[in-house]
Design an enzyme around this catalytic site. Structure first.
Site, PDB file in Angstrom:
ATOM      1  N   HIS A  63      91.375  67.117  -4.377  1.00  0.00           N
ATOM      2  CA  HIS A  63      90.890  68.516  -4.298  1.00  0.00           C
ATOM      3  C   HIS A  63      89.805  68.490  -3.150  1.00  0.00           C
ATOM      4  CE1 HIS A  63      87.555  65.805  -6.338  1.00  0.00           C
ATOM      5  NE2 HIS A  63      86.857  66.742  -6.086  1.00  0.00           N
ATOM      6  N   HIS A  65      86.602  69.241  -2.802  1.00  0.00           N
ATOM      7  CA  HIS A  65      85.187  68.921  -2.685  1.00  0.00           C
ATOM      8  C   HIS A  65      85.115  68.044  -1.359  1.00  0.00           C
ATOM      9  CE1 HIS A  65      84.077  70.201  -6.844  1.00  0.00           C
ATOM     10  NE2 HIS A  65      83.787  71.247  -5.982  1.00  0.00           N
ATOM     11  N   ASP A  67      83.121  65.392  -0.462  1.00  0.00           N
ATOM     12  CA  ASP A  67      83.137  63.930  -0.737  1.00  0.00           C
ATOM     13  C   ASP A  67      84.326  63.415  -0.736  1.00  0.00           C
ATOM     14  OD1 ASP A  67      83.022  65.371  -3.353  1.00  0.00           O
ATOM     15  OD2 ASP A  67      82.685  63.274  -4.151  1.00  0.00           O
ATOM     16  N   HIS A  68      85.593  64.236  -0.685  1.00  0.00           N
ATOM     17  CA  HIS A  68      86.803  63.696  -0.693  1.00  0.00           C
ATOM     18  C   HIS A  68      87.656  64.380   0.345  1.00  0.00           C
ATOM     19  CE1 HIS A  68      87.093  62.714  -5.048  1.00  0.00           C
ATOM     20  NE2 HIS A  68      86.081  63.529  -5.108  1.00  0.00           N
ATOM     21  N   HIS A 142      88.815  70.152 -13.508  1.00  0.00           N
ATOM     22  CA  HIS A 142      87.621  70.040 -12.954  1.00  0.00           C
ATOM     23  C   HIS A 142      87.172  71.479 -12.329  1.00  0.00           C
ATOM     24  CE1 HIS A 142      84.599  67.793 -10.656  1.00  0.00           C
ATOM     25  NE2 HIS A 142      85.039  68.179  -9.488  1.00  0.00           N
ATOM     26  N   ASP A 213      88.842  63.870  -9.581  1.00  0.00           N
ATOM     27  CA  ASP A 213      87.771  64.347 -10.543  1.00  0.00           C
ATOM     28  C   ASP A 213      88.161  64.939 -11.833  1.00  0.00           C
ATOM     29  OD1 ASP A 213      86.468  62.951  -8.530  1.00  0.00           O
ATOM     30  OD2 ASP A 213      84.808  64.685  -7.970  1.00  0.00           O
ATOM     31  N   HIS A 271      84.375  56.295  -8.393  1.00  0.00           N
ATOM     32  CA  HIS A 271      83.871  57.582  -8.041  1.00  0.00           C
ATOM     33  C   HIS A 271      82.345  57.300  -9.290  1.00  0.00           C
ATOM     34  CE1 HIS A 271      82.972  61.959  -8.366  1.00  0.00           C
ATOM     35  NE2 HIS A 271      83.381  61.893  -7.159  1.00  0.00           N
TER      36      HIS A 271
END
Length: 311
Positions: A63, A65, A67-68, A142, A213, A271
């Site tokens: 996805h 976000h 942090d990915h 998510h 996530d 995570h």
């Protein structure tokens, strides 16, 4: 086949855990490695690892976000400088192409290799398949569109039973290759040999499931079913189940239940919130093992070989 964790934290980098990036080492199987997510600082983590960026072939994004994905432009650029000149493919949700294209355009990065970007339809499906592997994606639950991936190694042909051929006076040569492929061959003396009579049972392929996530959902269970290894987020401990639900994440116990109910071999949790260190991290592992004994808590630079399970 081996999993290697470059980043195992949640949300933002911490001293003891960088943000998400996982490598599936397929060098023995196909001479390449696959990335799953690419959080900020991934290329710095690579410098401290045995991972060879030049051997990378694919990157699967769960996805969008930060942090990915915030490490993705740097990784693509560094791949050129580190000798990566073979084609590279990115798979991910709608929007990943715009993100990559704009990042490379504004920074005027020149890539010395062919880059392809495949956006996955919202319903998921088979995103890659060849003679050796199939990768399926399915949407998770998510805050934004997020996918989990199921990587299936196809069964390998059984071993040629050479001793049986030796007993018939047949020595090694091109005939062996045809029999191993299951063909029927006719010898000069008129005898017919059927490949199926000289090849052992097929070798079952392995399955690895890597989830983005998510809070518990039906597709998590479907993707995990029967997997040799399940990589599942466990952002929070069991005591914070309400908080996990509010932010569309999972707890250790929820991850472990998905593994146990799906007949998974090994559960690896990642995570992890930065609040869990030392004894706190040990408690996360204890919570999961109470439900699924073969559970592990990933740390940065942790590796796990994916064995072939006995049938």
């Amino acid at each position: 086949m081996e999993l290697y964790f470059l980043g195992t934290g949640a949300g933002m980098p911490a001293r003891h855990r960088n943000v998400t990036s996982i490598v599936l080492n397929l060098l023995p199987e196909r001479g390449s490695i696959w990335f799953f997510d690419c959080g900020e600082g991934t290329q710095h983590q690579i410098l401290r690892s045995p991972v060879k960026l030049s051997k990378s072939e694919k990157l699967f994004v769960t996805h969008l976000h930060g942090d990915h994905i915030f490490g993705l432009p740097g990784l693509l650029s560094s791949r050129s400088y580190q000798g990566g000149d073979t084609p590279f493919t990115i798979y991910g949700p709608k929007g990943i192409k715009a993100y990559v294209d704009m990042s490379l355009q504004l920074s005027q990065v020149h890539l010395d290799y062919e880059l392809a970007i495949r956006e996955i339809p919202s319903e998921g499906g088979v995103v890659f398949e060849d003679e050796s592997f199939r990768v399926e994606a399915a949407p998770l639950d998510h805050r934004i569109e997020c996918f989990g991936y199921r990587i299936v190694e196809k069964d390998l042909p059984g071993k040629l039973q050479q001793e049986k051929l030796h007993e018939l006076g047949i020595t090694a040569g091109p005939l062996y290759g045809r029999l191993k492929q299951g063909q029927t061959v006719k010898l000069e003396d008129g005898r017919e040999l059927h490949g199926s009579d000289f090849v052992g049972p097929s070798i079952k392929g392995r399955t690895v499931t890597i989830l983005g996530d998510t809070k518990p959902c039906g597709n998590s269970a479907l993707l995990a079913e029967g997997a040799d290894v399940l990589v599942h987020e466990a952002t929070f401990g069991a005591e914070r189940e309400d908080l996990a639900g509010a932010y569309d994440h999972s707890t250790t116990e929820q991850a472990a239940r998905t593994a146990a109910e799906g007949g998974v071999g090994t559960l690896i949790m990642t995570h992890i919130s930065s609040r869990y260190q030392g004894e706190g991290a040990e408690r996360l592992l204890e919570e999961a093992r109470a439900i699924h004994p073969d559970s592990w808590l990933a740390e940065d630079f942790y590796s796990h070989a994916v064995p072939r399970r006995q049938s």
